[in-house]
Design a protein around this motif. Sequence first.
Motif, PDB file in Angstrom:
ATOM      1  N   LYS A  21       1.166  -1.503   0.024  1.00  0.00           N
ATOM      2  CA  LYS A  21       0.055   0.113  -0.019  1.00  0.00           C
ATOM      3  C   LYS A  21       0.837   0.718  -0.284  1.00  0.00           C
ATOM      4  CE  LYS A  21      -4.414   2.290   2.101  1.00  0.00           C
ATOM      5  NZ  LYS A  21      -4.588   2.339   2.855  1.00  0.00           N
ATOM      6  N   GLU A  22       2.308   1.622   1.101  1.00  0.00           N
ATOM      7  CA  GLU A  22       2.868   2.457   0.991  1.00  0.00           C
ATOM      8  C   GLU A  22       3.423   2.937  -0.524  1.00  0.00           C
ATOM      9  OE1 GLU A  22       5.060   1.344   4.005  1.00  0.00           O
ATOM     10  OE2 GLU A  22       4.245   1.974   5.719  1.00  0.00           O
ATOM     11  N   ILE A  23       3.899   1.135  -0.975  1.00  0.00           N
ATOM     12  CA  ILE A  23       4.666   1.625  -2.439  1.00  0.00           C
ATOM     13  C   ILE A  23       2.910   2.776  -3.612  1.00  0.00           C
ATOM     14  CG2 ILE A  23       5.129  -0.074  -4.391  1.00  0.00           C
ATOM     15  CD1 ILE A  23       6.514  -1.438  -1.446  1.00  0.00           C
ATOM     16  N   GLU A  24       2.052   1.529  -3.309  1.00  0.00           N
ATOM     17  CA  GLU A  24       0.979   2.185  -4.268  1.00  0.00           C
ATOM     18  C   GLU A  24       1.152   3.959  -3.896  1.00  0.00           C
ATOM     19  OE1 GLU A  24      -2.125   0.009  -3.761  1.00  0.00           O
ATOM     20  OE2 GLU A  24      -1.199  -2.192  -4.878  1.00  0.00           O
ATOM     21  N   GLU A  25       0.802   4.266  -3.053  1.00  0.00           N
ATOM     22  CA  GLU A  25       0.498   5.781  -2.634  1.00  0.00           C
ATOM     23  C   GLU A  25       1.755   5.938  -3.142  1.00  0.00           C
ATOM     24  OE1 GLU A  25       0.183   5.872   1.492  1.00  0.00           O
ATOM     25  OE2 GLU A  25      -1.908   4.701   1.757  1.00  0.00           O
ATOM     26  N   LYS A  45      13.134   4.973 -10.767  1.00  0.00           N
ATOM     27  CA  LYS A  45      14.316   4.359  -9.774  1.00  0.00           C
ATOM     28  C   LYS A  45      13.169   4.289  -9.179  1.00  0.00           C
ATOM     29  CE  LYS A  45      17.996   6.421  -6.563  1.00  0.00           C
ATOM     30  NZ  LYS A  45      18.960   6.981  -6.730  1.00  0.00           N
ATOM     31  N   GLU A  46      12.087   5.271  -8.266  1.00  0.00           N
ATOM     32  CA  GLU A  46      11.693   4.994  -7.362  1.00  0.00           C
ATOM     33  C   GLU A  46      11.059   3.422  -7.348  1.00  0.00           C
ATOM     34  OE1 GLU A  46      10.670   9.480  -5.272  1.00  0.00           O
ATOM     35  OE2 GLU A  46       9.145   8.343  -6.277  1.00  0.00           O
ATOM     36  N   LYS A  47       9.819   3.460  -9.101  1.00  0.00           N
ATOM     37  CA  LYS A  47       9.052   2.774  -9.238  1.00  0.00           C
ATOM     38  C   LYS A  47      10.036   0.470  -8.566  1.00  0.00           C
ATOM     39  CE  LYS A  47       5.874   4.350 -12.317  1.00  0.00           C
ATOM     40  NZ  LYS A  47       5.459   4.113 -13.670  1.00  0.00           N
ATOM     41  N   ALA A  48      11.453   0.868  -8.967  1.00  0.00           N
ATOM     42  CA  ALA A  48      12.704  -0.037  -9.381  1.00  0.00           C
ATOM     43  C   ALA A  48      12.590  -1.062  -7.885  1.00  0.00           C
ATOM     44  CB  ALA A  48      13.826   0.156 -10.046  1.00  0.00           C
ATOM     45  N   GLU A  49      12.632   0.306  -6.589  1.00  0.00           N
ATOM     46  CA  GLU A  49      12.762   0.365  -5.669  1.00  0.00           C
ATOM     47  C   GLU A  49      11.314   0.357  -4.594  1.00  0.00           C
ATOM     48  OE1 GLU A  49      16.099   4.096  -4.767  1.00  0.00           O
ATOM     49  OE2 GLU A  49      14.400   3.826  -4.071  1.00  0.00           O
ATOM     50  N   ILE A  63       9.186  -4.935  -2.854  1.00  0.00           N
ATOM     51  CA  ILE A  63       8.379  -6.412  -2.687  1.00  0.00           C
ATOM     52  C   ILE A  63       8.234  -7.414  -3.156  1.00  0.00           C
ATOM     53  CG2 ILE A  63       6.125  -7.079  -4.293  1.00  0.00           C
ATOM     54  CD1 ILE A  63       5.300  -4.093  -4.597  1.00  0.00           C
ATOM     55  N   ASP A  64       9.816  -7.516  -3.985  1.00  0.00           N
ATOM     56  CA  ASP A  64      10.373  -9.123  -3.934  1.00  0.00           C
ATOM     57  C   ASP A  64      11.046  -9.520  -2.733  1.00  0.00           C
ATOM     58  OD1 ASP A  64      11.030  -8.210  -7.263  1.00  0.00           O
ATOM     59  OD2 ASP A  64       9.500  -8.638  -6.396  1.00  0.00           O
ATOM     60  N   SER A  65      11.933  -8.629  -1.991  1.00  0.00           N
ATOM     61  CA  SER A  65      12.477  -9.143  -0.529  1.00  0.00           C
ATOM     62  C   SER A  65      10.873  -9.314   0.253  1.00  0.00           C
ATOM     63  CB  SER A  65      12.575  -8.215  -0.091  1.00  0.00           C
ATOM     64  OG  SER A  65      13.370  -7.874   0.757  1.00  0.00           O
ATOM     65  N   LEU A  66      10.211  -8.192   0.158  1.00  0.00           N
ATOM     66  CA  LEU A  66       9.147  -9.413   0.814  1.00  0.00           C
ATOM     67  C   LEU A  66       8.219 -10.445   0.741  1.00  0.00           C
ATOM     68  CD1 LEU A  66       7.249  -5.543   2.231  1.00  0.00           C
ATOM     69  CD2 LEU A  66       8.915  -7.127   3.736  1.00  0.00           C
ATOM     70  N   LYS A  67       8.179 -10.231   0.013  1.00  0.00           N
ATOM     71  CA  LYS A  67       7.226 -11.335  -0.635  1.00  0.00           C
ATOM     72  C   LYS A  67       8.958 -12.921  -0.925  1.00  0.00           C
ATOM     73  CE  LYS A  67       4.837 -10.286  -4.766  1.00  0.00           C
ATOM     74  NZ  LYS A  67       4.822 -10.507  -5.963  1.00  0.00           N
ATOM     75  N   SER A  68       9.622 -12.914  -0.930  1.00  0.00           N
ATOM     76  CA  SER A  68      10.628 -13.976  -0.690  1.00  0.00           C
ATOM     77  C   SER A  68      10.820 -14.282   0.548  1.00  0.00           C
ATOM     78  CB  SER A  68      12.347 -13.704  -1.239  1.00  0.00           C
ATOM     79  OG  SER A  68      13.232 -14.507  -0.745  1.00  0.00           O
ATOM     80  N   GLN A  69      10.131 -13.608   1.539  1.00  0.00           N
ATOM     81  CA  GLN A  69      11.093 -13.601   2.916  1.00  0.00           C
ATOM     82  C   GLN A  69       9.353 -14.361   3.492  1.00  0.00           C
ATOM     83  OE1 GLN A  69      10.375 -10.069   5.096  1.00  0.00           O
ATOM     84  NE2 GLN A  69      12.694  -9.640   4.559  1.00  0.00           N
ATOM     85  N   LEU A  70       7.633 -13.946   2.959  1.00  0.00           N
ATOM     86  CA  LEU A  70       7.119 -14.422   3.120  1.00  0.00           C
ATOM     87  C   LEU A  70       7.158 -15.867   2.747  1.00  0.00           C
ATOM     88  CD1 LEU A  70       4.107 -15.304   4.253  1.00  0.00           C
ATOM     89  CD2 LEU A  70       3.208 -13.785   1.712  1.00  0.00           C
ATOM     90  N   GLN A  71       7.896 -16.290   1.407  1.00  0.00           N
ATOM     91  CA  GLN A  71       8.229 -17.542   1.143  1.00  0.00           C
ATOM     92  C   GLN A  71       8.928 -18.082   2.141  1.00  0.00           C
ATOM     93  OE1 GLN A  71       6.305 -19.081  -1.469  1.00  0.00           O
ATOM     94  NE2 GLN A  71       7.668 -20.944  -0.721  1.00  0.00           N
ATOM     95  N   GLU A  72       9.870 -17.603   2.601  1.00  0.00           N
ATOM     96  CA  GLU A  72      10.472 -18.271   3.364  1.00  0.00           C
ATOM     97  C   GLU A  72      10.253 -18.902   4.905  1.00  0.00           C
ATOM     98  OE1 GLU A  72      14.879 -15.836   2.597  1.00  0.00           O
ATOM     99  OE2 GLU A  72      14.463 -15.959   4.116  1.00  0.00           O
ATOM    100  N   LEU A  73       9.255 -18.018   5.137  1.00  0.00           N
ATOM    101  CA  LEU A  73       8.517 -18.465   6.977  1.00  0.00           C
ATOM    102  C   LEU A  73       6.725 -19.823   6.178  1.00  0.00           C
ATOM    103  CD1 LEU A  73       7.458 -15.173   8.531  1.00  0.00           C
ATOM    104  CD2 LEU A  73       8.621 -16.937   9.047  1.00  0.00           C
ATOM    105  N   ARG A  74       6.748 -19.441   4.808  1.00  0.00           N
ATOM    106  CA  ARG A  74       5.927 -20.880   4.284  1.00  0.00           C
ATOM    107  C   ARG A  74       6.407 -22.010   4.293  1.00  0.00           C
ATOM    108  NH1 ARG A  74       3.116 -16.998  -0.263  1.00  0.00           N
ATOM    109  NH2 ARG A  74       1.253 -16.446   1.503  1.00  0.00           N
ATOM    110  N   ASP A  75       7.530 -21.970   3.700  1.00  0.00           N
ATOM    111  CA  ASP A  75       9.206 -23.507   3.798  1.00  0.00           C
ATOM    112  C   ASP A  75       9.093 -23.554   4.784  1.00  0.00           C
ATOM    113  OD1 ASP A  75      10.994 -21.270   1.360  1.00  0.00           O
ATOM    114  OD2 ASP A  75       8.665 -22.783   1.400  1.00  0.00           O
ATOM    115  N   ILE A  76       9.419 -22.919   5.914  1.00  0.00           N
ATOM    116  CA  ILE A  76       9.962 -22.977   7.720  1.00  0.00           C
ATOM    117  C   ILE A  76       7.697 -23.920   7.802  1.00  0.00           C
ATOM    118  CG2 ILE A  76       9.671 -22.246   9.650  1.00  0.00           C
ATOM    119  CD1 ILE A  76      11.759 -20.100   8.581  1.00  0.00           C
ATOM    120  N   GLN A  77       7.281 -22.794   7.761  1.00  0.00           N
ATOM    121  CA  GLN A  77       5.748 -23.683   7.870  1.00  0.00           C
ATOM    122  C   GLN A  77       5.617 -25.211   6.822  1.00  0.00           C
ATOM    123  OE1 GLN A  77       2.437 -21.395   7.008  1.00  0.00           O
ATOM    124  NE2 GLN A  77       0.925 -22.669   8.087  1.00  0.00           N
TER     125      GLN A  77
END
Length: 145
Positions: A60-64, A73-77, A82-96
Amino acid sequence: EEQLKHHETKALLSQTGRQLQELQEEKQDLKIAQEEDRRKIKNLEQQLLASQAQVDLARKEIEEEQLKHHDAKEKAEAKLEIDSLKSQLQELRDIQSSLEAQVGEQTRLYEAAKYELSEAKENLIHATKTKASGGLLKWLASICC
């Protein structure tokens, strides 16, 4: 010959009693491990929910931010975040998933131990019914059953 049979029966009951005690201890250990795994899964589920909320908030913050600034540049950041957070989420799913597999294995071991305990109990009952003449046999049956 009667004494030999009596001695063999005592030895069999003693061995069965030890096996039953070991199986009961294994059963208790498995229950403890299973409960610990449940707590870990619950904790990971809470972490996953928190991470998902963070992802949603970040998205939501990124969209705003993208609405305010159309800079590439801001879009790339934002995409990297988002990719980093998705990666973290996938790691948590893998652990689960890993913990759920561990719980499945613990459950399988618990069921196997429960089955072995049931068989040992049946053997003890059978031995007690067929050879129950001594006080030791009755005592062993009373603590195991």
